[in-house]
Design an enzyme around this catalytic site. Structure first.
Site, short mmCIF file in Angstrom:
data_model
loop_
_atom_site.label_atom_id
_atom_site.label_comp_id
_atom_site.label_asym_id
_atom_site.label_seq_id
_atom_site.Cartn_x
_atom_site.Cartn_y
_atom_site.Cartn_z
N SER A 183 46.37 47.33 53.06
CA SER A 183 46.36 47.38 51.45
C SER A 183 47.70 47.54 50.60
O SER A 183 47.82 46.50 49.65
CB SER A 183 44.97 47.15 50.78
N HIS A 211 41.50 42.48 53.82
CA HIS A 211 42.56 42.31 53.45
C HIS A 211 43.69 40.56 54.04
O HIS A 211 44.66 39.70 53.95
CB HIS A 211 43.50 43.11 53.22
N LYS A 242 36.78 38.89 48.41
CA LYS A 242 38.21 39.04 48.43
C LYS A 242 38.91 37.78 48.16
O LYS A 242 38.33 37.16 47.51
CB LYS A 242 38.63 39.95 49.43
C1 LIG Z 1 37.78 45.67 50.22
C2 LIG Z 1 37.39 46.69 51.31
C3 LIG Z 1 36.86 47.68 51.99
C4 LIG Z 1 35.08 46.74 51.29
O1 LIG Z 1 34.53 46.15 50.66
P1 LIG Z 1 33.84 45.00 49.98
O2 LIG Z 1 32.99 44.06 50.57
O3 LIG Z 1 34.06 45.29 48.15
O4 LIG Z 1 32.59 46.62 50.11
C5 LIG Z 1 36.74 47.85 53.17
N1 LIG Z 1 37.79 47.61 53.90
C6 LIG Z 1 38.91 47.21 53.44
C7 LIG Z 1 39.72 47.20 53.95
C8 LIG Z 1 38.74 46.87 52.34
O5 LIG Z 1 40.05 46.11 51.51
#
Ligand SMILES: *Cc1c(COP(=O)(O)O)cnc(C)c1O
Length: 396
Positions: A183, A211, A242
């Site tokens: 990210s 992502h 997301k």
């Molecule tokens: C955002 C993210 C998470 C966490 O996801 P949530 O559902 O918000 O706990 C885990 N791994 C990656 C790569 C992320 O970008």
């Protein structure tokens, strides 16, 4: 008394953070999430949400959440295996599994929990986990909880991964685990090469697609679809927080027996409450919109290409990559912070990232483009970058 000592200790620690410029201050937004948000009484264009397809607060998803609330209630007051499983949860799990072409899926409250509860049930001391050094914190924590031998390979370095697979040859199972999309840089793991190595060394391939899910690949199946290896990736963890509506929820998908075992042994699943029905119901709608979201993905691609091309034409350096994450490289931490502040004054909301979130000397502003951005909003951002860039001496 101990409590006061702890307080004094924390005061010092917080002071140290502030002096180092590492203290996190949260800006408050005074509106729902979207392409524009209200900050300090002003509407600004938002370039730092993981809202890639613009589905956060999509009216159909909001309506589905209302309907879920009416039909299935507010909360279950139970973990899944006692009395917290509704038809709805099974339906969503089936839909998630089908979405990725896998046999079954298991829901968690977040992907942080999905990753936290993946390794310990599956891998023991006779096994090995091979993890990219830039993997997400939740993967690092999840790996820490298991007894498998840990191998950390250099970011995207296939020669290093191969060396470590050699070293792990004597283990019972080898699991390669990587973020599909990183990210901070917006780069994608070399999944085709990883799958080749996995075949050669008899390893399991697992990815965290947070992502990528929903917006990457022709059908939004994420990083693995983008690279043509969806059927070669054994395990996928991802989030509903997301692209898929942006509220919360996570999952792990793969073979039926693995999911069955996780339901029996994965601690964040066994010892934490069910995903609220309204979220599960709205997630079904989000996946439906993603399925029919070809136009949104095209719009996102168009916005991203335009943004990248115009920023580069204005003289800015944008790190290469195939995702809607555009890291505008600035180098100096203070400059990145200053530039983000000035951009906000121009109505562009974005954030500067510096060490330790990114390597020393590689401070940047990370932009996340959305399908919800209009042409005017993209143009406004480009003009703001050009003008603030000149003012701060970033471009000539
Ligand atoms: C955002 C993210 C998470 C966490 O996801 P949530 O559902 O918000 O706990 C885990 N791994 C990656 C790569 C992320 O970008």
């Amino acid at each position: 008394m101990s409590d006061l000592k702890l307080r004094d200790h924390l005061r010092n620690e917080i002071e140290t953070l502030k002096k180092a410029g590492l203290y996190k201050r949260e800006r408050r937004i005074e509106s729902p999430q979207g392409a524009t948000i209200q900050v300090n009484g002003r509407l600004v264009v938002n370039f730092c949400a993981n809202n890639y397809l613009g589905l956060a607060n999509h009216p159909e998803i909001v309506e589905a959440a209302h309907e879920g609330l009416r039909r299935w209630g507010y909360g279950l007051s139970s973990v899944r295996f006692i009395c917290g499983t509704q038809d709805l949860h099974k339906e969503l799990e089936t839909k998630v599994a089908r979405f990725f072409g896998k046999e079954d899926a298991i829901l968690y409250i977040s992907c942080f929990d999905a990753n936290g509860g993946l390794f310990e049930p599956l891998l023991g001391e006779d096994d090995a986990v091979l993890s990219d050094e830039l993997n997400h914190a939740s993967i690092i924590d999840g790996v820490r909880l298991c007894k498998a031998k840990r191998f950390r390979y250099k970011h995207g370095d296939m020669a290093d991964l191969q060396r470590q697979l050699e070293e792990a040859k004597g283990c019972r199972f080898r699991m390669i685990f990587t973020d599909s999309v990183f990210s901070m840089d917006g780069d994608v793991a070399k999944l085709a090469d990883i799958c080749e190595l996995a075949d050669k060394y008899d390893a399991i391939v697992a990815i965290d697609d947070c992502h990528g899910t929903g917006h990457l690949g022709e059908h939004g199946r994420g990083g693995a679809e983008l690279l043509g290896v969806l059927d070669r990736v054994d395990i996928i963890t991802s989030t509903l927080g997301k692209t898929a509506g942006g509220a919360s929820g996570g999952f792990t998908t793969g073979r039926a027996e693995m999911v069955d075992w996780l339901r029996n042994r994965s601690r964040p699943y066994l010892f934490s409450n069910s995903v609220p029905p309204s979220l599960a119901f709205a997630a079904l709608k989000a996946l439906e919109l993603i399925d029919g979201g070809k136009d949104l993905r095209e719009r996102l691609g168009k916005n991203t290409r335009k943004m990248r091309a115009c920023l580069e034409a204005a003289g800015l350096t944008v790190k290469a990559g195939p995702t809607p994450i555009l890291p505008v490289m600035l180098g100096d931490a203070a400059l990145a912070t200053r530039m983000a502040e000035r951009l906000l004054e121009h109505g562009i909301y974005c954030i500067g990232f510096s060490y330790p979130v990114v390597p020393q000397g590689q401070a940047r502003i990370r932009l996340q483009v959305s399908a919800a951005h209009s042409d005017e909003q993209i143009e406004k951002a480009i003009q703001a970058f050009a003008s603030v860039g000149k003012e701060l001496g970033v471009v000539k």
